[in-house]
Scaffold this motif. Structure first.
Motif, PDB file in Angstrom:
ATOM      1  N   LYS A  78      34.593  11.056 -23.780  1.00  0.00           N
ATOM      2  CA  LYS A  78      34.177   9.770 -24.354  1.00  0.00           C
ATOM      3  C   LYS A  78      34.738   8.620 -23.526  1.00  0.00           C
ATOM      4  CE  LYS A  78      33.506  10.773 -29.259  1.00  0.00           C
ATOM      5  NZ  LYS A  78      34.016  10.533 -30.613  1.00  0.00           N
ATOM      6  N   PRO A  79      33.913   7.602 -23.225  1.00  0.00           N
ATOM      7  CA  PRO A  79      34.422   6.444 -22.476  1.00  0.00           C
ATOM      8  C   PRO A  79      35.532   5.737 -23.256  1.00  0.00           C
ATOM      9  CG  PRO A  79      32.022   6.445 -22.513  1.00  0.00           C
ATOM     10  CD  PRO A  79      32.478   7.489 -23.491  1.00  0.00           C
ATOM     11  N   LEU A  80      36.577   5.364 -22.541  1.00  0.00           N
ATOM     12  CA  LEU A  80      37.739   4.741 -23.179  1.00  0.00           C
ATOM     13  C   LEU A  80      37.682   3.215 -23.170  1.00  0.00           C
ATOM     14  CD1 LEU A  80      40.446   7.147 -21.794  1.00  0.00           C
ATOM     15  CD2 LEU A  80      39.975   6.743 -24.212  1.00  0.00           C
ATOM     16  N   GLU A  81      36.763   2.660 -22.389  1.00  0.00           N
ATOM     17  CA  GLU A  81      36.658   1.193 -22.353  1.00  0.00           C
ATOM     18  C   GLU A  81      35.253   0.779 -21.953  1.00  0.00           C
ATOM     19  OE1 GLU A  81      38.519   0.223 -18.000  1.00  0.00           O
ATOM     20  OE2 GLU A  81      39.935   0.953 -19.492  1.00  0.00           O
ATOM     21  N   THR A  82      34.943  -0.473 -22.235  1.00  0.00           N
ATOM     22  CA  THR A  82      33.648  -1.011 -21.842  1.00  0.00           C
ATOM     23  C   THR A  82      33.587  -1.128 -20.315  1.00  0.00           C
ATOM     24  OG1 THR A  82      34.516  -3.251 -22.073  1.00  0.00           O
ATOM     25  CG2 THR A  82      33.365  -2.325 -23.980  1.00  0.00           C
ATOM     26  N   THR A  83      32.386  -1.246 -19.777  1.00  0.00           N
ATOM     27  CA  THR A  83      32.189  -1.303 -18.319  1.00  0.00           C
ATOM     28  C   THR A  83      31.755  -2.696 -17.899  1.00  0.00           C
ATOM     29  OG1 THR A  83      31.538   1.033 -18.277  1.00  0.00           O
ATOM     30  CG2 THR A  83      30.924  -0.316 -16.366  1.00  0.00           C
ATOM     31  N   PHE A  84      32.561  -3.350 -17.068  1.00  0.00           N
ATOM     32  CA  PHE A  84      32.201  -4.678 -16.560  1.00  0.00           C
ATOM     33  C   PHE A  84      30.987  -4.571 -15.646  1.00  0.00           C
ATOM     34  CE2 PHE A  84      32.707  -7.852 -13.084  1.00  0.00           C
ATOM     35  CZ  PHE A  84      32.445  -8.995 -13.830  1.00  0.00           C
ATOM     36  N   VAL A  85      30.016  -5.465 -15.861  1.00  0.00           N
ATOM     37  CA  VAL A  85      28.816  -5.473 -15.016  1.00  0.00           C
ATOM     38  C   VAL A  85      28.892  -6.604 -13.990  1.00  0.00           C
ATOM     39  CG1 VAL A  85      26.291  -5.621 -14.956  1.00  0.00           C
ATOM     40  CG2 VAL A  85      27.419  -4.511 -16.905  1.00  0.00           C
ATOM     41  N   CYS A  86      29.020  -7.843 -14.483  1.00  0.00           N
ATOM     42  CA  CYS A  86      29.079  -8.998 -13.582  1.00  0.00           C
ATOM     43  C   CYS A  86      29.472 -10.235 -14.387  1.00  0.00           C
ATOM     44  CB  CYS A  86      27.730  -9.230 -12.886  1.00  0.00           C
ATOM     45  SG  CYS A  86      26.353  -9.540 -14.021  1.00  0.00           S
ATOM     46  N   THR A  87      29.844 -11.290 -13.686  1.00  0.00           N
ATOM     47  CA  THR A  87      30.144 -12.546 -14.374  1.00  0.00           C
ATOM     48  C   THR A  87      28.833 -13.175 -14.852  1.00  0.00           C
ATOM     49  OG1 THR A  87      30.167 -13.655 -12.229  1.00  0.00           O
ATOM     50  CG2 THR A  87      32.293 -13.057 -13.157  1.00  0.00           C
ATOM     51  N   THR A  88      28.964 -14.053 -15.826  1.00  0.00           N
ATOM     52  CA  THR A  88      27.802 -14.642 -16.487  1.00  0.00           C
ATOM     53  C   THR A  88      27.603 -16.084 -16.039  1.00  0.00           C
ATOM     54  OG1 THR A  88      28.441 -13.332 -18.419  1.00  0.00           O
ATOM     55  CG2 THR A  88      26.761 -15.015 -18.763  1.00  0.00           C
ATOM     56  N   PRO A  89      26.390 -16.465 -15.626  1.00  0.00           N
ATOM     57  CA  PRO A  89      26.151 -17.881 -15.306  1.00  0.00           C
ATOM     58  C   PRO A  89      26.141 -18.710 -16.600  1.00  0.00           C
ATOM     59  CG  PRO A  89      24.090 -16.635 -15.186  1.00  0.00           C
ATOM     60  CD  PRO A  89      25.179 -15.646 -15.458  1.00  0.00           C
ATOM     61  N   THR A 205      30.649   0.894 -25.005  1.00  0.00           N
ATOM     62  CA  THR A 205      30.966   2.323 -24.847  1.00  0.00           C
ATOM     63  C   THR A 205      29.921   3.219 -25.523  1.00  0.00           C
ATOM     64  OG1 THR A 205      32.422   2.239 -26.773  1.00  0.00           O
ATOM     65  CG2 THR A 205      33.458   1.985 -24.615  1.00  0.00           C
ATOM     66  N   SER A 206      29.231   2.709 -26.540  1.00  0.00           N
ATOM     67  CA  SER A 206      28.179   3.515 -27.184  1.00  0.00           C
ATOM     68  C   SER A 206      27.047   3.791 -26.187  1.00  0.00           C
ATOM     69  CB  SER A 206      27.627   2.799 -28.419  1.00  0.00           C
ATOM     70  OG  SER A 206      27.177   1.492 -28.072  1.00  0.00           O
ATOM     71  N   PHE A 207      26.780   2.814 -25.327  1.00  0.00           N
ATOM     72  CA  PHE A 207      25.712   2.942 -24.319  1.00  0.00           C
ATOM     73  C   PHE A 207      26.140   3.880 -23.197  1.00  0.00           C
ATOM     74  CE2 PHE A 207      23.367   1.187 -20.561  1.00  0.00           C
ATOM     75  CZ  PHE A 207      22.072   1.405 -21.014  1.00  0.00           C
ATOM     76  N   THR A 208      27.331   3.656 -22.639  1.00  0.00           N
ATOM     77  CA  THR A 208      27.794   4.515 -21.541  1.00  0.00           C
ATOM     78  C   THR A 208      28.102   5.924 -22.048  1.00  0.00           C
ATOM     79  OG1 THR A 208      30.055   3.652 -21.800  1.00  0.00           O
ATOM     80  CG2 THR A 208      28.676   2.632 -20.109  1.00  0.00           C
ATOM     81  N   GLY A 209      28.572   6.027 -23.298  1.00  0.00           N
ATOM     82  CA  GLY A 209      28.827   7.349 -23.884  1.00  0.00           C
ATOM     83  C   GLY A 209      27.554   8.173 -23.976  1.00  0.00           C
ATOM     84  N   ALA A 210      26.446   7.502 -24.328  1.00  0.00           N
ATOM     85  CA  ALA A 210      25.156   8.199 -24.412  1.00  0.00           C
ATOM     86  C   ALA A 210      24.718   8.678 -23.028  1.00  0.00           C
ATOM     87  CB  ALA A 210      24.095   7.271 -25.013  1.00  0.00           C
ATOM     88  N   ILE A 211      24.980   7.871 -21.991  1.00  0.00           N
ATOM     89  CA  ILE A 211      24.642   8.273 -20.611  1.00  0.00           C
ATOM     90  C   ILE A 211      25.445   9.511 -20.218  1.00  0.00           C
ATOM     91  CG2 ILE A 211      24.794   7.578 -18.175  1.00  0.00           C
ATOM     92  CD1 ILE A 211      24.323   4.666 -19.111  1.00  0.00           C
ATOM     93  N   ILE A 212      26.743   9.502 -20.537  1.00  0.00           N
ATOM     94  CA  ILE A 212      27.614  10.644 -20.214  1.00  0.00           C
ATOM     95  C   ILE A 212      27.138  11.909 -20.942  1.00  0.00           C
ATOM     96  CG2 ILE A 212      29.948  11.594 -20.545  1.00  0.00           C
ATOM     97  CD1 ILE A 212      29.919   9.662 -18.230  1.00  0.00           C
ATOM     98  N   ARG A 213      26.847  11.773 -22.232  1.00  0.00           N
ATOM     99  CA  ARG A 213      26.425  12.942 -23.020  1.00  0.00           C
ATOM    100  C   ARG A 213      25.116  13.528 -22.469  1.00  0.00           C
ATOM    101  NH1 ARG A 213      28.028   9.608 -27.151  1.00  0.00           N
ATOM    102  NH2 ARG A 213      25.883   9.137 -27.787  1.00  0.00           N
TER     103      ARG A 213
END
Length: 218
Positions: A78-89, A205-213
């Protein structure tokens, strides 16, 4: 890297290596922990794979159109933290659309590298997992686009201060700054310029967890 296959093979060859082994290979020092060195593992893997973009708003491998993302997992995958994508304008956003957004650019092809995130194991002894390539499905892109649009509409309406990390089904917006003294311009409630903390887009993490599963049939 000359092509995608070469990059993927190089990433696959790192599986099973401890951070200590990999750091020694590239003459890097392993910190005692990640509290003051939050991005260290990402930097280690970028160095190992020859990522060229650094902190620019490009993909890590712009010549291949590939972004590199590490994802710390617990013992159950299970992912332990959220994943940074990029800064926001936060200003000059008139006419910005999803197709041309940096979120879509960063996530169109991701080389994910799972890493051992168990905090009870010393950092040097933690290891690199099995890399995989991912591109969002139509459904995943629709989810990302919906959340991105909702966040950007709020920013445009001067509501950036009211956005919380709970909002967004798969993509959250939250402050990204080394400390609370780092401020940037944003649009205020009445269209005036205000000072606020920089914001970043993060995958939940719900999104990345689904990718991992899905990838590892967990």
């Amino acid at each position: 890297m000359s092509d995608l296959r070469t990059l993927f093979n190089a990433a696959s060859d790192l599986a099973g290596l401890s951070f200590a082994d990999l750091a020694a290979r590239h003459k890097m020092t392993v910190p005692a922990d990640l509290r003051r060195h939050k991005g260290w593992v990402g930097q280690l893997l970028e160095t190992a794979l020859g990522a060229s973009a650094g902190s620019q708003a490009l993909q890590d491998f712009p010549e291949l159109g590939v972004e590199l993302k590490t994802i710390p997992l617990d013992a159950n995958g299970k992912p332990l933290e959220t994943t940074f994508v990029c800064t926001t304008p936060l200003i000059d956003i008139a006419g910005v659309n999803w197709e041309a957004s940096n979120v879509r650019n960063k996530l169109q092809c991701v080389l994910w590298i799972p890493i051992d995130g168990r905090r009870e194991i010393p950092l040097a002894e933690r290891s690199v997992g099995t890399a995989f390539l991912w591109q969002p499905s139509l459904e995943e892109e629709a989810q990302l686009r919906h959340d991105w649009q909702e966040h950007m509409d709020k920013i445009a309406m001067g509501e950036v201060e009211s956005i919380t990390a709970h909002q967004g089904e798969v993509l959250q917006l939250r402050p990204k700054a080394a400390n609370s003294r780092v401020l940037t311009d944003a649009i205020g409630p009445n269209g005036q310029m205000i000072q606020t903390l920089p914001r970043g887009f993060y995958l939940k993490t719900s999104f990345t967890g689904a990718i991992i599963r899905k990838t590892f049939n967990l």
